[in-house]
Motif scaffolding. Structure first.
Motif, mmCIF file in Angstrom:
data_model
loop_
_atom_site.group_PDB
_atom_site.id
_atom_site.type_symbol
_atom_site.label_atom_id
_atom_site.label_comp_id
_atom_site.label_asym_id
_atom_site.label_seq_id
_atom_site.Cartn_x
_atom_site.Cartn_y
_atom_site.Cartn_z
ATOM 1 N N THR A 52 0.803 -1.056 -0.024
ATOM 2 C CA THR A 52 -0.018 0.115 0.081
ATOM 3 C C THR A 52 1.060 1.114 -0.079
ATOM 4 O OG1 THR A 52 -1.645 -1.259 1.390
ATOM 5 C CG2 THR A 52 -1.839 1.125 1.230
ATOM 6 N N LEU A 53 1.902 1.286 0.921
ATOM 7 C CA LEU A 53 2.693 2.363 0.996
ATOM 8 C C LEU A 53 3.504 2.479 -0.356
ATOM 9 C CD1 LEU A 53 4.167 1.967 4.512
ATOM 10 C CD2 LEU A 53 2.658 3.655 3.654
ATOM 11 N N ALA A 54 3.914 1.551 -1.071
ATOM 12 C CA ALA A 54 4.603 1.569 -2.199
ATOM 13 C C ALA A 54 3.776 2.232 -3.410
ATOM 14 C CB ALA A 54 5.238 0.085 -2.533
ATOM 15 N N CYS A 55 2.427 1.550 -3.194
ATOM 16 C CA CYS A 55 1.471 2.174 -4.504
ATOM 17 C C CYS A 55 1.124 3.675 -4.095
ATOM 18 C CB CYS A 55 0.163 1.313 -4.238
ATOM 19 S SG CYS A 55 0.408 -0.253 -4.764
ATOM 20 N N LEU A 56 1.153 3.963 -3.100
ATOM 21 C CA LEU A 56 1.125 5.635 -2.657
ATOM 22 C C LEU A 56 2.179 6.408 -3.341
ATOM 23 C CD1 LEU A 56 -0.608 5.364 0.623
ATOM 24 C CD2 LEU A 56 -1.804 6.025 -1.432
ATOM 25 N N PHE A 57 3.384 6.067 -3.116
ATOM 26 C CA PHE A 57 4.536 7.006 -3.265
ATOM 27 C C PHE A 57 5.514 6.503 -4.626
ATOM 28 C CE2 PHE A 57 3.682 7.027 1.076
ATOM 29 C CZ PHE A 57 3.522 8.495 1.466
ATOM 30 N N ILE A 58 5.814 5.079 -4.888
ATOM 31 C CA ILE A 58 6.828 5.111 -5.903
ATOM 32 C C ILE A 58 6.170 5.349 -7.444
ATOM 33 C CG2 ILE A 58 7.828 2.863 -6.952
ATOM 34 C CD1 ILE A 58 8.232 1.666 -4.519
ATOM 35 N N PRO A 59 4.984 5.148 -7.501
ATOM 36 C CA PRO A 59 4.555 5.660 -9.112
ATOM 37 C C PRO A 59 4.609 7.147 -9.332
ATOM 38 C CG PRO A 59 2.936 4.140 -8.001
ATOM 39 C CD PRO A 59 3.998 4.438 -6.917
ATOM 40 N N ASP A 60 4.803 7.859 -8.228
ATOM 41 C CA ASP A 60 5.027 9.564 -8.467
ATOM 42 C C ASP A 60 6.459 9.775 -8.605
ATOM 43 O OD1 ASP A 60 2.276 10.093 -8.668
ATOM 44 O OD2 ASP A 60 2.042 10.196 -6.372
ATOM 45 N N MET A 61 7.567 8.813 -8.316
ATOM 46 C CA MET A 61 8.862 9.153 -8.245
ATOM 47 C C MET A 61 9.395 9.388 -9.696
ATOM 48 S SD MET A 61 10.000 6.507 -5.181
ATOM 49 C CE MET A 61 11.720 6.718 -5.662
ATOM 50 N N PRO A 62 10.315 10.343 -9.810
ATOM 51 C CA PRO A 62 10.502 10.578 -11.188
ATOM 52 C C PRO A 62 11.572 9.395 -11.605
ATOM 53 C CG PRO A 62 11.036 12.573 -9.656
ATOM 54 C CD PRO A 62 10.477 11.587 -8.817
ATOM 55 N N SER A 63 12.336 8.877 -10.751
ATOM 56 C CA SER A 63 13.261 7.843 -11.223
ATOM 57 C C SER A 63 12.286 6.798 -11.785
ATOM 58 C CB SER A 63 14.156 7.329 -9.987
ATOM 59 O OG SER A 63 13.169 6.999 -8.783
ATOM 60 N N PHE A 64 11.087 6.236 -10.838
ATOM 61 C CA PHE A 64 10.524 5.276 -11.488
ATOM 62 C C PHE A 64 9.770 5.595 -13.033
ATOM 63 C CE2 PHE A 64 6.046 3.255 -11.610
ATOM 64 C CZ PHE A 64 6.531 1.953 -11.718
ATOM 65 N N ARG A 65 9.131 6.791 -12.934
ATOM 66 C CA ARG A 65 8.460 7.159 -14.007
ATOM 67 C C ARG A 65 9.590 6.977 -15.107
ATOM 68 N NH1 ARG A 65 3.820 11.552 -13.382
ATOM 69 N NH2 ARG A 65 2.613 10.206 -11.856
ATOM 70 N N ALA A 66 10.751 7.480 -15.074
ATOM 71 C CA ALA A 66 11.839 7.548 -16.173
ATOM 72 C C ALA A 66 11.869 5.903 -16.583
ATOM 73 C CB ALA A 66 13.167 7.962 -15.898
ATOM 74 N N TRP A 67 11.907 5.078 -15.711
ATOM 75 C CA TRP A 67 12.025 3.484 -16.072
ATOM 76 C C TRP A 67 11.007 2.988 -16.466
ATOM 77 C CZ3 TRP A 67 8.909 -0.252 -14.440
ATOM 78 C CH2 TRP A 67 9.332 -1.566 -14.653
ATOM 79 N N ALA A 68 9.568 3.590 -16.028
ATOM 80 C CA ALA A 68 8.467 3.247 -16.583
ATOM 81 C C ALA A 68 8.398 3.638 -18.191
ATOM 82 C CB ALA A 68 7.335 3.634 -16.042
ATOM 83 N N ASN A 69 8.833 4.788 -18.360
ATOM 84 C CA ASN A 69 8.652 5.630 -19.841
ATOM 85 C C ASN A 69 9.522 4.726 -20.874
ATOM 86 O OD1 ASN A 69 6.801 7.456 -19.066
ATOM 87 N ND2 ASN A 69 8.303 8.968 -18.697
ATOM 88 N N GLN A 70 10.754 4.384 -20.107
ATOM 89 C CA GLN A 70 11.806 3.502 -20.811
ATOM 90 C C GLN A 70 11.206 2.189 -21.324
ATOM 91 O OE1 GLN A 70 14.410 4.648 -22.424
ATOM 92 N NE2 GLN A 70 15.176 2.779 -23.355
ATOM 93 N N ARG A 71 10.586 1.700 -20.301
ATOM 94 C CA ARG A 71 10.214 0.272 -20.511
ATOM 95 C C ARG A 71 8.877 0.501 -21.752
ATOM 96 N NH1 ARG A 71 6.666 -3.555 -16.067
ATOM 97 N NH2 ARG A 71 7.007 -5.382 -17.310
ATOM 98 N N ARG A 72 8.097 1.301 -21.546
ATOM 99 C CA ARG A 72 6.950 1.399 -22.582
ATOM 100 C C ARG A 72 7.863 1.659 -24.028
ATOM 101 N NH1 ARG A 72 3.036 5.763 -19.301
ATOM 102 N NH2 ARG A 72 2.577 4.473 -17.764
ATOM 103 N N LEU A 73 8.601 2.530 -23.980
ATOM 104 C CA LEU A 73 9.384 2.950 -25.310
ATOM 105 C C LEU A 73 9.850 1.414 -26.187
ATOM 106 C CD1 LEU A 73 10.126 4.705 -27.510
ATOM 107 C CD2 LEU A 73 12.126 5.209 -26.070
ATOM 108 N N GLN A 74 10.469 0.884 -24.912
ATOM 109 C CA GLN A 74 10.994 -0.488 -25.710
ATOM 110 C C GLN A 74 10.082 -1.747 -26.024
ATOM 111 O OE1 GLN A 74 13.425 -1.766 -22.102
ATOM 112 N NE2 GLN A 74 15.051 -0.526 -22.634
ATOM 113 N N GLN A 75 8.866 -1.651 -25.237
ATOM 114 C CA GLN A 75 7.952 -2.588 -25.706
ATOM 115 C C GLN A 75 7.117 -1.975 -26.925
ATOM 116 O OE1 GLN A 75 5.184 -2.361 -22.335
ATOM 117 N NE2 GLN A 75 6.368 -3.927 -21.222
#
Length: 281
Positions: A52-75
């Protein structure tokens, strides 16, 4: 709001989060043997709290969003590459040629991965924009190859003699119109045939430019690869910057060619012939 939900889904499906959930479940199962349900409850509750804590904070972290954007681009890139390879195998008359294109694509991809891995170990050698340019090279190669096949397919479908004969016939009808003929429509049909021939010639000219790009793109990547692997002097750094700039310039030219090619491929003689028949009625 939709953007946040997308990043939340990325986090839930991320390998790290799945590992955390599996570890919590495994711990609960192990604790249930000596302590029963009470022993299993504590690891499960702890896992739920952490999740629950991770779902509240981690998706808004810039580092995670950069990783997610890179993953989407690769897919997205992987799906696009797979689609283009399927089209190349469908359009290519020789399966051997299609396999050679696939092998070159795989070689370029391996070279790009090795280059990026090496560059990541040397801070500051390549920035994010440079990496994006380099990562697009294998897909760009497939796009160029597919453009060549599309040009050849389109060129084969255009009967230049038939179009020239139609133009001569239209010119004759316009110079000596029959009773009740719509000269304005005949003139429009003639103009469209002339435009079709002009587009056809431009398309063939673009083919030479695309052929040159197909030949030089692997060499450009190889040059960048060698400079990154042996970047030991300021002079090499300047050469690397120039090589990446040339790669970007080539990509911009190729994009312009692809846009015009797509426009040319949409033009078919069938519509023009239909208008000619309508004008002759």
């Amino acid at each position: 709001m939709a953007d946040s939900r997308n990043y939340l889904a990325d986090f839930i499906q991320s390998p790290g989060n799945i590992t955390l959930l599996l570890a919590g479940l495994a711990t609960a199962v192990i604790c249930s043997f000596p302590f029963g349900l009470v022993g299993a409850a504590f690891p499960l509750l702890a896992t739920v709290a952490l999740e629950t804590l991770a779902c509240l904070f981690i998706p808004d972290m810039p580092s995670f969003r950069a990783w997610a954007n890179q993953r989407r681009l690769q897919q997205k890139t992987a799906m696009s590459s797979e689609r283009m390879l399927d089209e190349i195998f469908a359009k290519c008359g020789s399966k051997q040629t299609a396999r050679e294109i696939e092998q070159m694509f795989a070689m370029l991809g391996q070279q790009v991965r090795s280059l990026i891995e090496h560059a990541s170990e040397q801070t500051g050698i390549l920035n994010g924009t440079d990496l994006q340019k380099i990562q697009s090279v294998p897909t760009q190669y497939l796009s160029l190859r597919l453009s060549l096949l599309s040009i050849d397919e389109r060129a084969a479908s255009v009967d230049l003699r038939k179009i020239s004969a139609k133009l001569n016939d239209l010119n004759a009808q316009i110079s000596k119109p029959a009773l009740g003929a719509d000269v304005r429509q005949l003139s429009r049909a003639r103009d469209e045939y002339q435009n079709l021939l002009a587009r056809h010639q431009r398309m063939l000219s673009r083919r030479s430019a695309i052929e040159a790009a197909v030949l030089t793109l692997p060499d450009q990547l190889a040059e960048i690869y060698q400079l990154v692997m042996s970047n030991s002097s300021e002079r090499d750094g300047i050469r690397l910057t120039d090589a990446i700039s040339n790669l970007q310039l080539r990509q911009e030219i190729e994009d312009e060619i692809a846009d015009e090619l797509n426009f040319n491929l949409e033009a078919t003689p069938n519509k023009t012939m239909a208008r000619t028949k309508q004008a002759q009625r």
